[in-house]
Scaffold this motif. Structure first.
Motif, PDB file in Angstrom:
ATOM      1  N   TYR A  56       0.835  -1.201   0.000  1.00  0.00           N
ATOM      2  CA  TYR A  56       0.000   0.000   0.000  1.00  0.00           C
ATOM      3  C   TYR A  56       0.867   1.248   0.000  1.00  0.00           C
ATOM      4  N   GLU A  57       0.229   2.360  -0.304  1.00  0.00           N
ATOM      5  CA  GLU A  57       0.902   3.656  -0.290  1.00  0.00           C
ATOM      6  C   GLU A  57       0.492   4.380   0.980  1.00  0.00           C
ATOM      7  N   LYS A  58       1.458   4.992   1.645  1.00  0.00           N
ATOM      8  CA  LYS A  58       1.150   5.778   2.833  1.00  0.00           C
ATOM      9  C   LYS A  58       0.871   7.211   2.405  1.00  0.00           C
ATOM     10  N   LYS A  59      -0.047   7.857   3.107  1.00  0.00           N
ATOM     11  CA  LYS A  59      -0.382   9.237   2.788  1.00  0.00           C
ATOM     12  C   LYS A  59       0.855  10.122   2.957  1.00  0.00           C
ATOM     13  N   ASN A  60       0.991  11.088   2.055  1.00  0.00           N
ATOM     14  CA  ASN A  60       2.069  12.076   2.088  1.00  0.00           C
ATOM     15  C   ASN A  60       3.456  11.452   1.989  1.00  0.00           C
ATOM     16  N   ARG A  61       3.547  10.284   1.389  1.00  0.00           N
ATOM     17  CA  ARG A  61       4.840   9.633   1.180  1.00  0.00           C
ATOM     18  C   ARG A  61       4.884   9.058  -0.221  1.00  0.00           C
ATOM     19  N   THR A  62       6.081   9.015  -0.788  1.00  0.00           N
ATOM     20  CA  THR A  62       6.238   8.345  -2.068  1.00  0.00           C
ATOM     21  C   THR A  62       6.700   6.922  -1.808  1.00  0.00           C
ATOM     22  N   GLY A  63       6.483   6.057  -2.761  1.00  0.00           N
ATOM     23  CA  GLY A  63       6.917   4.678  -2.634  1.00  0.00           C
ATOM     24  C   GLY A  63       5.834   3.772  -2.093  1.00  0.00           C
ATOM     25  N   LEU A  64       6.184   2.518  -2.010  1.00  0.00           N
ATOM     26  CA  LEU A  64       5.249   1.498  -1.562  1.00  0.00           C
ATOM     27  C   LEU A  64       5.689   0.954  -0.208  1.00  0.00           C
ATOM     28  N   THR A  65       4.724   0.561   0.593  1.00  0.00           N
ATOM     29  CA  THR A  65       4.984  -0.062   1.884  1.00  0.00           C
ATOM     30  C   THR A  65       4.410  -1.467   1.830  1.00  0.00           C
ATOM     31  N   ILE A  66       5.144  -2.403   2.390  1.00  0.00           N
ATOM     32  CA  ILE A  66       4.694  -3.792   2.417  1.00  0.00           C
ATOM     33  C   ILE A  66       4.599  -4.208   3.871  1.00  0.00           C
ATOM     34  N   GLY A  67       3.454  -4.699   4.269  1.00  0.00           N
ATOM     35  CA  GLY A  67       3.318  -5.156   5.643  1.00  0.00           C
ATOM     36  C   GLY A  67       1.875  -5.392   6.008  1.00  0.00           C
ATOM     37  N   PRO A  68       1.653  -5.714   7.276  1.00  0.00           N
ATOM     38  CA  PRO A  68       0.287  -5.979   7.735  1.00  0.00           C
ATOM     39  C   PRO A  68      -0.577  -4.726   7.648  1.00  0.00           C
ATOM     40  N   HIS A  69      -1.791  -4.903   7.199  1.00  0.00           N
ATOM     41  CA  HIS A  69      -2.760  -3.804   7.153  1.00  0.00           C
ATOM     42  C   HIS A  69      -3.350  -3.639   8.555  1.00  0.00           C
ATOM     43  N   TYR A  70      -3.343  -2.408   9.035  1.00  0.00           N
ATOM     44  CA  TYR A  70      -3.787  -2.140  10.401  1.00  0.00           C
ATOM     45  C   TYR A  70      -5.186  -1.552  10.478  1.00  0.00           C
ATOM     46  N   GLY A  71      -5.983  -1.729   9.447  1.00  0.00           N
ATOM     47  CA  GLY A  71      -7.319  -1.143   9.447  1.00  0.00           C
ATOM     48  C   GLY A  71      -8.265  -1.790  10.446  1.00  0.00           C
ATOM     49  N   ARG A  72      -9.396  -1.157  10.617  1.00  0.00           N
ATOM     50  CA  ARG A  72     -10.425  -1.657  11.546  1.00  0.00           C
ATOM     51  C   ARG A  72     -10.806  -3.098  11.197  1.00  0.00           C
ATOM     52  N   GLY A  73     -10.793  -3.944  12.192  1.00  0.00           N
ATOM     53  CA  GLY A  73     -11.175  -5.335  12.023  1.00  0.00           C
ATOM     54  C   GLY A  73     -10.109  -6.210  11.388  1.00  0.00           C
ATOM     55  N   SER A  74      -8.964  -5.631  11.071  1.00  0.00           N
ATOM     56  CA  SER A  74      -7.910  -6.387  10.418  1.00  0.00           C
ATOM     57  C   SER A  74      -7.086  -7.166  11.434  1.00  0.00           C
ATOM     58  N   LYS A  75      -6.630  -8.328  11.036  1.00  0.00           N
ATOM     59  CA  LYS A  75      -5.762  -9.135  11.894  1.00  0.00           C
ATOM     60  C   LYS A  75      -4.321  -8.625  11.846  1.00  0.00           C
ATOM     61  N   GLY A  76      -4.042  -7.644  10.989  1.00  0.00           N
ATOM     62  CA  GLY A  76      -2.694  -7.099  10.875  1.00  0.00           C
ATOM     63  C   GLY A  76      -2.226  -6.369  12.111  1.00  0.00           C
ATOM     64  N   LYS A  77      -3.154  -5.969  12.956  1.00  0.00           N
ATOM     65  CA  LYS A  77      -2.783  -5.187  14.133  1.00  0.00           C
ATOM     66  C   LYS A  77      -1.991  -6.006  15.161  1.00  0.00           C
ATOM     67  N   ILE A  78      -1.845  -7.306  14.938  1.00  0.00           N
ATOM     68  CA  ILE A  78      -1.048  -8.127  15.861  1.00  0.00           C
ATOM     69  C   ILE A  78       0.367  -8.364  15.335  1.00  0.00           C
TER      70      ILE A  78
END
Length: 130
Positions: A56-78
């Protein structure tokens, strides 16, 4: 690529300046490879965490980020708990981390860097040659 004269130098410098969408295009295949390896190496307790690993792309940043998604209800927050370890819910034992993100990066770093350099060289050559 051969440089002769000021006109070629100007073209070369112009070819080096890449737009954000060109940078994403260049880095996308490498990001997909790293994402694939992260998912493959992620702890597979239920499989839900691994499915949260995204590009995904982070706001106000160039480039791509790879990792767990931390959105609501996502299991990435662990993700940080799995990576570094944590105290169990009963507060009595420490559950050690797997370090899978660091291990995966050490596994793919060399290939990812080589791929990015090759993709950059290819794009700059395309821009230079028109």
């Amino acid at each position: 690529m051969k440089l002769e004269g000021i006109d070629n130098l100007k073209r070369f410098i112009t070819a080096l300046v890449l737009k954000p969408d060109e940078l994403e295009q260049i880095s996308r295949p490498t990001a997909e490879y790293v994402q694939y390896k992260l998912i493959a190496n992620a702890p597979q307790v239920t499989g839900e965490f691994a499915s949260s690993i995204e590009i995904y792309e982070k706001k106000n940043r160039t480039g791509l980020t790879i990792g767990p998604h931390y959105g609501r209800g996502s299991k990435g927050k662990i993700g940080h708990l799995l990576e570094y370890g944590h105290v169990s819910r009963d507060g009595k034992t420490f559950v050690p981390g797997t370090g899978f993100i660091q291990k995966t990066w050490m596994e793919v770093k060399s290939k990812a860097e080589k791929d990015m350099i090759a993709n950059l060289e290819k794009k700059i050559t395309q821009n230079f040659n028109g």
